[in-house]
Design an enzyme around this catalytic site. Structure first.
Site, PDB file in Angstrom:
ATOM      1  N   LYS A 191       0.969  -1.332  -0.330  1.00  0.00           N
ATOM      2  CA  LYS A 191      -0.221   0.304   0.325  1.00  0.00           C
ATOM      3  C   LYS A 191       0.718   0.942  -0.179  1.00  0.00           C
ATOM      4  CE  LYS A 191      -1.635   2.881   2.028  1.00  0.00           C
ATOM      5  NZ  LYS A 191      -1.292   4.964   1.213  1.00  0.00           N
ATOM      6  N   GLU A 266       9.138   0.852  11.030  1.00  0.00           N
ATOM      7  CA  GLU A 266      10.548   2.167  11.168  1.00  0.00           C
ATOM      8  C   GLU A 266       9.716   4.210  11.124  1.00  0.00           C
ATOM      9  OE1 GLU A 266      12.905   1.698   7.238  1.00  0.00           O
ATOM     10  OE2 GLU A 266      13.547  -0.363   8.500  1.00  0.00           O
ATOM     11  N   CYS A 300      14.590  10.456   7.255  1.00  0.00           N
ATOM     12  CA  CYS A 300      14.144   9.739   8.904  1.00  0.00           C
ATOM     13  C   CYS A 300      15.215  10.358   9.846  1.00  0.00           C
ATOM     14  CB  CYS A 300      13.546   8.535   9.129  1.00  0.00           C
ATOM     15  SG  CYS A 300      13.974   7.231   8.253  1.00  0.00           S
ATOM     16  N   GLU A 402       9.326  16.233  15.435  1.00  0.00           N
ATOM     17  CA  GLU A 402      10.046  16.108  14.003  1.00  0.00           C
ATOM     18  C   GLU A 402       9.505  17.203  12.991  1.00  0.00           C
ATOM     19  OE1 GLU A 402       8.985  12.709  11.881  1.00  0.00           O
ATOM     20  OE2 GLU A 402      10.901  12.255  11.229  1.00  0.00           O
TER      21      GLU A 402
HETATM   22  P1  NAD Z   1       2.109   8.417   7.985  1.00  0.00           P
HETATM   23  O1  NAD Z   1       2.713   7.577   8.537  1.00  0.00           O
HETATM   24  O2  NAD Z   1       1.375   9.552   7.391  1.00  0.00           O
HETATM   25  O3  NAD Z   1       1.780   7.237   6.589  1.00  0.00           O
HETATM   26  C1  NAD Z   1       2.422   6.285   5.726  1.00  0.00           C
HETATM   27  C2  NAD Z   1       1.677   5.398   5.227  1.00  0.00           C
HETATM   28  O4  NAD Z   1       0.886   4.826   6.499  1.00  0.00           O
HETATM   29  C3  NAD Z   1       1.429   5.916   3.799  1.00  0.00           C
HETATM   30  O5  NAD Z   1       0.907   4.976   2.747  1.00  0.00           O
HETATM   31  C4  NAD Z   1      -0.624   6.204   4.183  1.00  0.00           C
HETATM   32  O6  NAD Z   1      -0.697   5.515   3.972  1.00  0.00           O
HETATM   33  C5  NAD Z   1      -0.825   5.056   5.750  1.00  0.00           C
HETATM   34  N1  NAD Z   1      -1.687   4.401   6.576  1.00  0.00           N
HETATM   35  C6  NAD Z   1      -2.024   6.272   7.402  1.00  0.00           C
HETATM   36  N2  NAD Z   1      -2.518   5.756   8.621  1.00  0.00           N
HETATM   37  C7  NAD Z   1      -2.173   4.423   8.527  1.00  0.00           C
HETATM   38  C8  NAD Z   1      -3.600   3.749   9.328  1.00  0.00           C
HETATM   39  N3  NAD Z   1      -4.881   3.878   9.889  1.00  0.00           N
HETATM   40  N4  NAD Z   1      -3.105   1.925   8.535  1.00  0.00           N
HETATM   41  C9  NAD Z   1      -2.600   1.538   7.643  1.00  0.00           C
HETATM   42  N5  NAD Z   1      -1.927   2.659   6.963  1.00  0.00           N
HETATM   43  C10 NAD Z   1      -1.910   4.315   7.430  1.00  0.00           C
HETATM   44  O7  NAD Z   1       3.857   8.936   7.416  1.00  0.00           O
HETATM   45  P2  NAD Z   1       3.883  10.087   6.010  1.00  0.00           P
HETATM   46  O8  NAD Z   1       3.985  11.527   6.570  1.00  0.00           O
HETATM   47  O9  NAD Z   1       3.316   9.402   4.193  1.00  0.00           O
HETATM   48  O10 NAD Z   1       5.737   9.907   6.328  1.00  0.00           O
HETATM   49  C11 NAD Z   1       6.808  10.701   6.693  1.00  0.00           C
HETATM   50  C12 NAD Z   1       6.979   9.471   7.903  1.00  0.00           C
HETATM   51  O11 NAD Z   1       7.287   8.525   7.955  1.00  0.00           O
HETATM   52  C13 NAD Z   1       7.971  10.706   8.828  1.00  0.00           C
HETATM   53  O12 NAD Z   1       7.844  10.411  10.525  1.00  0.00           O
HETATM   54  C14 NAD Z   1       9.447   9.946   8.866  1.00  0.00           C
HETATM   55  O13 NAD Z   1      10.618   9.964  10.179  1.00  0.00           O
HETATM   56  C15 NAD Z   1       8.819   8.611   8.612  1.00  0.00           C
HETATM   57  N6  NAD Z   1       9.836   7.855   7.604  1.00  0.00           N
HETATM   58  C16 NAD Z   1      10.809   7.420   8.438  1.00  0.00           C
HETATM   59  C17 NAD Z   1      11.476   6.367   7.550  1.00  0.00           C
HETATM   60  C18 NAD Z   1      12.777   4.884   8.789  1.00  0.00           C
HETATM   61  O14 NAD Z   1      13.498   4.057   8.012  1.00  0.00           O
HETATM   62  N7  NAD Z   1      12.589   5.345  10.097  1.00  0.00           N
HETATM   63  C19 NAD Z   1      11.930   5.783   6.268  1.00  0.00           C
HETATM   64  C20 NAD Z   1      11.322   7.092   6.005  1.00  0.00           C
HETATM   65  C21 NAD Z   1      10.314   8.025   6.463  1.00  0.00           C
END
Ligand code: NAD
Length: 508
Positions: A191, A266, A300, A402
């Site tokens: 997804k 992550e 991240c 963040e």
């Molecule tokens: P997000 O959590 O808003 O979304 C990530 C994914 O989760 C999307 O595909 C979204 O549609 C899905 N999602 C949202 N709500 C959901 C739910 N209730 N159930 C299942 N899936 C759901 O994150 P974002 O804004 O897309 O990305 C930014 C974040 O990602 C930042 O916090 C960043 O630090 C983190 N990130 C972490 C790493 C790592 O390796 N630690 C790497 C890249 C990004």
């Protein structure tokens, strides 16, 4: 040399197919537009729509999960490791062959600069090669003999898994999750993030063309609250590999509780880069700026908090400010661009909302703090100025939360003890960067910092066999090397009696 207009025209050729018709899901090897409902993905360059994308929900997830279960049971879960290896190498070859296309589409869908995205596509290929070579050995375990029994362990793929990815560098991150899952023998329902869904389509196509059987990799587009949620709740999905925000990780844990999902998270970070006066200051400055202002700061592992020893703080802050003022903001396809437009107008609002928060708290906005001109005036596109906050305290929101943009918060510290205390005084614990010439201090600090990964006198240089992941609110579990197989596989113990050992009798 190609002009920016030439490059935009080339990118447009690759985008044309997305503009023409609805971007479908891929379920059981076939394009599928599901209910017919769609959502738009827009380019951060001008917020004009690029494509309409099929909007999946519980019904599409159910079809995809069932296809993944069928493909797991009838084929991929039993495919010999050397065959999996060969297919994964073919996928890597095809990624390399289509790297320019992937990079252009990624730049236009995410706003990330081409100077980084060209490499990100190739890193995706490396991820496939790395795990391809490990596929034949993935099921190997331990031999644990006793006098009476030979115990040995094997690892077997856990089953169909869900992979949920964020928008920041979607292609590379997806390969980082999907390659080890496929190498382990799992099948996948992916997804992708709704703000940057396009390159997931390219990856799925590449996999099919390379000979990955139907149903082994399925893609369902849609929003987190419906497609994402349904994936985490589906009983056929045995585990969820998730990259995204910490709050979403908590939601997924709740959603997956009823079906006892194994989860790998992550999540976010507020990573310290700690600079001591005895460090190589020129290199520390280069690394500190690179780790927060590259990839639009939407990273991240960004070094979003600089903790700088008080004796060098003013000079370090002055030199940083001079450099930050010169960072080139521009079109993501311009080879000179160092920061492109941020992913979405809502994200721009979030990033800029911290400017007044910083001022009210008493920090100095040393550089930036506003919208930037991306070449066509400040009104168009999601361009923001690289921003530097100085004279901040660690308890300010700009040091605790963040921001996920090109924004550095700089804080002074007095000594080693205070540096550790400040570094650890956040809810996150993904990465830490440490700059010092004192080898004893480097080891002491590395052990004392709350983070899953520490780099000493270095920026983030990844080594694929090494573990990647965070502690506290930054994650659960590790990726990389064999650690990924621990997540995507179950360990089974098999005990064989070696002799006629005494069996206790009851009812005899
Ligand atoms: P997000 O959590 O808003 O979304 C990530 C994914 O989760 C999307 O595909 C979204 O549609 C899905 N999602 C949202 N709500 C959901 C739910 N209730 N159930 C299942 N899936 C759901 O994150 P974002 O804004 O897309 O990305 C930014 C974040 O990602 C930042 O916090 C960043 O630090 C983190 N990130 C972490 C790493 C790592 O390796 N630690 C790497 C890249 C990004």
């Amino acid at each position: 040399m190609a002009t920016l207009d030439d490059t935009i025209a080339l990118a447009e050729k690759h985008l044309a197919r997305f503009r023409k018709k609805v971007v479908p899901h891929l379920i059981d090897g076939k394009p599928d537009i599901g209910s017919g409902e769609t959502f738009e993905t827009a380019s951060p360059v001008d917020n004009a729509p690029i494509a309409n994308v099929a909007r999946g929900g519980a019904a599409e997830i159910d079809r995809a999960a069932k296809a993944a279960m069928k493909a797991f049971r009838t084929g991929w879960g039993h495919t010999p490791g050397d065959k999996r290896r060969a297919i994964l190498h073919k996928i890597a070859d095809a990624i390399v062959a289509r790297a320019d296309e992937i990079a252009y589409v990624e730049c236009m869908d995410t706003g990330q600069p081409i100077r980084y995205m060209a490499k990100a596509a190739l890193r995706g290929a490396e991820n496939f090669r790395f795990y391809a070579d490990r596929a034949p050995e993935a099921n190997n375990g331990l031999s644990l003999p006793t006098e009476t029994h030979l115990n040995y362990t094997i690892r077997q793929p856990i089953g169909p898994v869900g992979v949920i990815t964020p928008w920041n560098t979607p292609f590379m991150l997806s390969t980082w999750k999907i390659a080890p899952a496929l190498a382990a023998g799992c099948t996948v329902v992916h997804k992708p993030a709704e703000w940057s869904p396009l390159t997931a389509q390219l990856l799925a196509e590449i996999c099919l063309d390379a000979g990955l059987p139907a149903g082994v990799l399925n893609v369902v587009h849609g929003f987190g609250e419906d497609a994402g949620k349904a994936l985490t709740e589906h009983p056929d999905i045995k585990a969820i590999g998730f990259v995204g925000e910490s709050a979403t990780g908590s939601a997924i844990m709740r959603q997956g509780a009823a079906t006892l999902k194994r989860v790998h998270f992550e999540l976010g970070g507020k990573n310290p880069v700690i600079v001591f006066a005895d460090a190589d200051i020129d290199r520390a400055l280069d690394a500190c700026l690179f780790m927060i202002y590259s990839l639009n700061g939407e990273r991240c592992t960004s070094s979003s908090r600089a903790l700088v020893e008080a004796s060098i703080y003013d000079e370090f802050a002055k030199r940083a400010a001079e450099r930050v003022k010169k960072i080139k903001v521009g079109h993501p396809l311009d080879a000179a661009t160092e920061i492109g437009p941020l992913i979405h107008p809502r994200h721009v609002e979030k990033v800029l909302s911290y400017v007044s928060i910083a001022r009210q708290a008493g920090a100095t906005v040393a550089v930036g703090g506003g919208r930037a001109d991306g070449g066509k005036g400040k009104a168009s596109g999601n361009f923001v100025e690289p921003t530097l906050y100085t004279h901040a305290r660690n308890d300010m929101q700009i040091a605790q939360e963040e921001i996920f943009g090109p924004v550095l918060t700089m804080i002074p510290f007095a000594d080693e003890q205070e540096a550790v205390a400040l570094a650890n005084d956040v809810r996150y614990g993904l990465a830490g960067y440490l700059w010092t010439g004192d080898v004893g201090r480097a080891h002491r600090m590395a052990q004392a910092l709350d983070a899953g990964m520490i780099w000493v006198n270095s920026e983030n240089v990844r080594h694929l066999p090494a573990p990647f992941g965070g502690v506290k609110s930054s994650g659960i579990g590790r990726d990389g090397g064999d650690y990924s197989f621990d997540f995507y596989m179950e360990t089974k113990n098999i005990a064989i009696a070696l002799d006629n050992h005494k069996i206790p009798k009851i009812g005899a």
